[in-house]
Design a protein around this motif. Sequence first.
Motif, PDB file in Angstrom:
ATOM      1  N   ALA A 134      12.289  -5.643   3.956  1.00 58.13           N
ATOM      2  CA  ALA A 134      12.432  -7.097   3.989  1.00 58.13           C
ATOM      3  C   ALA A 134      11.200  -7.679   4.658  1.00 58.13           C
ATOM      4  O   ALA A 134      10.533  -7.018   5.460  1.00 58.13           O
ATOM      5  CB  ALA A 134      13.698  -7.519   4.732  1.00 58.13           C
ATOM      6  N   GLY A 135      10.880  -8.916   4.321  1.00 53.59           N
ATOM      7  CA  GLY A 135       9.711  -9.561   4.912  1.00 53.59           C
ATOM      8  C   GLY A 135       9.543 -10.969   4.396  1.00 53.59           C
ATOM      9  O   GLY A 135      10.515 -11.637   4.006  1.00 53.59           O
ATOM     10  N   GLY A 136       8.308 -11.411   4.373  1.00 53.11           N
ATOM     11  CA  GLY A 136       8.031 -12.767   3.928  1.00 53.11           C
ATOM     12  C   GLY A 136       6.602 -12.913   3.454  1.00 53.11           C
ATOM     13  O   GLY A 136       5.811 -11.957   3.494  1.00 53.11           O
ATOM     14  N   ALA A 158       1.443 -11.216   1.841  1.00 49.09           N
ATOM     15  CA  ALA A 158       2.840 -10.796   1.958  1.00 49.09           C
ATOM     16  C   ALA A 158       2.974  -9.693   3.004  1.00 49.09           C
ATOM     17  O   ALA A 158       2.055  -8.876   3.197  1.00 49.09           O
ATOM     18  CB  ALA A 158       3.355 -10.296   0.606  1.00 49.09           C
ATOM     19  N   TYR A 159       4.122  -9.664   3.659  1.00 51.47           N
ATOM     20  CA  TYR A 159       4.415  -8.644   4.678  1.00 51.47           C
ATOM     21  C   TYR A 159       5.833  -8.137   4.461  1.00 51.47           C
ATOM     22  O   TYR A 159       6.772  -8.930   4.321  1.00 51.47           O
ATOM     23  CB  TYR A 159       4.296  -9.247   6.077  1.00 51.47           C
ATOM     24  N   ASP A 168       9.591   3.608   8.626  1.00 51.01           N
ATOM     25  CA  ASP A 168       9.629   2.857   9.881  1.00 51.01           C
ATOM     26  C   ASP A 168       8.296   2.192  10.212  1.00 51.01           C
ATOM     27  O   ASP A 168       7.760   2.340  11.311  1.00 51.01           O
ATOM     28  CB  ASP A 168      10.048   3.784  11.030  1.00 51.01           C
ATOM     29  N   SER A 169       7.761   1.471   9.238  1.00 52.85           N
ATOM     30  CA  SER A 169       6.468   0.816   9.429  1.00 52.85           C
ATOM     31  C   SER A 169       6.400  -0.397   8.504  1.00 52.85           C
ATOM     32  O   SER A 169       7.437  -0.917   8.098  1.00 52.85           O
ATOM     33  CB  SER A 169       5.330   1.800   9.162  1.00 52.85           C
ATOM     34  N   TYR A 170       5.205  -0.817   8.152  1.00 55.33           N
ATOM     35  CA  TYR A 170       5.030  -2.072   7.432  1.00 55.33           C
ATOM     36  C   TYR A 170       3.942  -1.940   6.376  1.00 55.33           C
ATOM     37  O   TYR A 170       3.121  -1.007   6.386  1.00 55.33           O
ATOM     38  CB  TYR A 170       4.648  -3.185   8.409  1.00 55.33           C
ATOM     39  N   VAL A 171       3.911  -2.937   5.468  1.00 51.67           N
ATOM     40  CA  VAL A 171       2.871  -3.061   4.449  1.00 51.67           C
ATOM     41  C   VAL A 171       2.468  -4.535   4.382  1.00 51.67           C
ATOM     42  O   VAL A 171       3.327  -5.404   4.241  1.00 51.67           O
ATOM     43  CB  VAL A 171       3.351  -2.593   3.064  1.00 51.67           C
ATOM     44  N   VAL A 172       1.170  -4.804   4.485  1.00 47.86           N
ATOM     45  CA  VAL A 172       0.627  -6.153   4.337  1.00 47.86           C
ATOM     46  C   VAL A 172      -0.198  -6.191   3.057  1.00 47.86           C
ATOM     47  O   VAL A 172      -1.061  -5.323   2.846  1.00 47.86           O
ATOM     48  CB  VAL A 172      -0.245  -6.555   5.543  1.00 47.86           C
ATOM     49  N   THR A 173       0.045  -7.195   2.208  1.00 49.32           N
ATOM     50  CA  THR A 173      -0.601  -7.254   0.896  1.00 49.32           C
ATOM     51  C   THR A 173      -1.217  -8.622   0.640  1.00 49.32           C
ATOM     52  O   THR A 173      -0.510  -9.568   0.259  1.00 49.32           O
ATOM     53  CB  THR A 173       0.407  -6.934  -0.218  1.00 49.32           C
ATOM     54  N   ASP A 195      -3.447  -3.226  -0.213  1.00 53.11           N
ATOM     55  CA  ASP A 195      -2.375  -2.892   0.721  1.00 53.11           C
ATOM     56  C   ASP A 195      -2.950  -2.364   2.024  1.00 53.11           C
ATOM     57  O   ASP A 195      -3.753  -1.410   2.024  1.00 53.11           O
ATOM     58  CB  ASP A 195      -1.453  -1.822   0.133  1.00 53.11           C
ATOM     59  N   TYR A 196      -2.535  -2.961   3.134  1.00 56.90           N
ATOM     60  CA  TYR A 196      -2.829  -2.444   4.474  1.00 56.90           C
ATOM     61  C   TYR A 196      -1.501  -1.946   5.037  1.00 56.90           C
ATOM     62  O   TYR A 196      -0.536  -2.703   5.119  1.00 56.90           O
ATOM     63  CB  TYR A 196      -3.411  -3.535   5.361  1.00 56.90           C
ATOM     64  N   VAL A 197      -1.446  -0.663   5.418  1.00 55.38           N
ATOM     65  CA  VAL A 197      -0.174  -0.058   5.817  1.00 55.38           C
ATOM     66  C   VAL A 197      -0.238   0.457   7.242  1.00 55.38           C
ATOM     67  O   VAL A 197      -1.308   0.766   7.781  1.00 55.38           O
ATOM     68  CB  VAL A 197       0.209   1.096   4.863  1.00 55.38           C
ATOM     69  N   GLY A 198       0.924   0.548   7.854  1.00 54.46           N
ATOM     70  CA  GLY A 198       1.042   1.070   9.203  1.00 54.46           C
ATOM     71  C   GLY A 198       1.046   2.585   9.245  1.00 54.46           C
ATOM     72  O   GLY A 198       1.137   3.262   8.219  1.00 54.46           O
TER      73      GLY A 198
END
Length: 289
Positions: A134-136, A158-159, A168-173, A195-198
């Motif tokens: 989930a994100g925004g 987007a995140y 257990d991390s994130y993706v920023v696009t 994509d920038y990922v944790g």
Amino acid sequence: MPPESIFATLHRAVAHATCTVCILAQTPAAAQSAERGDDDRSRVTIGVGAATLPDYEGADRNSVTPGAVIVGRLDGHDFFTRGTQLYVNLVSSGSGPGTNLEVGVIGAVRLDRTNRVANPQVRALGKIGTAWEAGGYVGVSRTGVVTSEYDTLTMRVAYVHDLSGVYDSYVVTPQVNYTTPLSRRTLVYVGASADYVGKGYGQTYFGVTPSAAVASGLRPYSVGDGGWKRYDLTAFAIQSITGDLRRGLGVGVGVLYGRMLGRFKRSPIVSDIGDANQLAAAAGLTYTF
């Protein structure tokens, strides 16, 4: 609604629909016909088809997979699918030429390596569970940019975060999309994203633990910190079958080129047995009502 307003809405909605899982999903969310009037701000486009996609992210082999998409607007609020993600804009958008703000929410499911893959060494690493995310997102779009009052440029970030504990991390696009009509029957699109990922994402999907190395024959590998994972370049075209992109049947074809980056490209599942260059193509039918 006058034809020029319909076209502006159509093109902005198309720019929303960048899709890796099914390129045909980047179809026009055609606006309502003129007979419905200015107060009708709802419409839906559905697309179905097939795509040839890498077996897993970083694979050197593709397989054919079915795909579907829904793109539309409800009371001025745009919604669209991007692969296995659903975007919903909480800000009501105008229908004519001009600038529109995007502030929205995302619900998603990540299915990479949840099923059987062809490569026996990657298969020996074991399946990865389905990740619920989930994100925004925030962004801005401008209709009436270069070629006419109807072309649209969209910039968005987007995140999403894993809620299921799989990685257990994130993706920023970050995303940039441009859409322009050639006529009422034909529309073209180009887009770029990255994509920038944790750290957790990288280790889950690209790391190889010592025990997994023994099972698979791959060398052990630790991704370490997060970073830029890949970039994607996409192009597609939509052609109306029934004579008007704003309603009825259409056909879409598209291609995607992706490139793995940095420590993710150096993972053995990519550099040793896969390919940093990722290619995909898709074709399908759309119906707008």
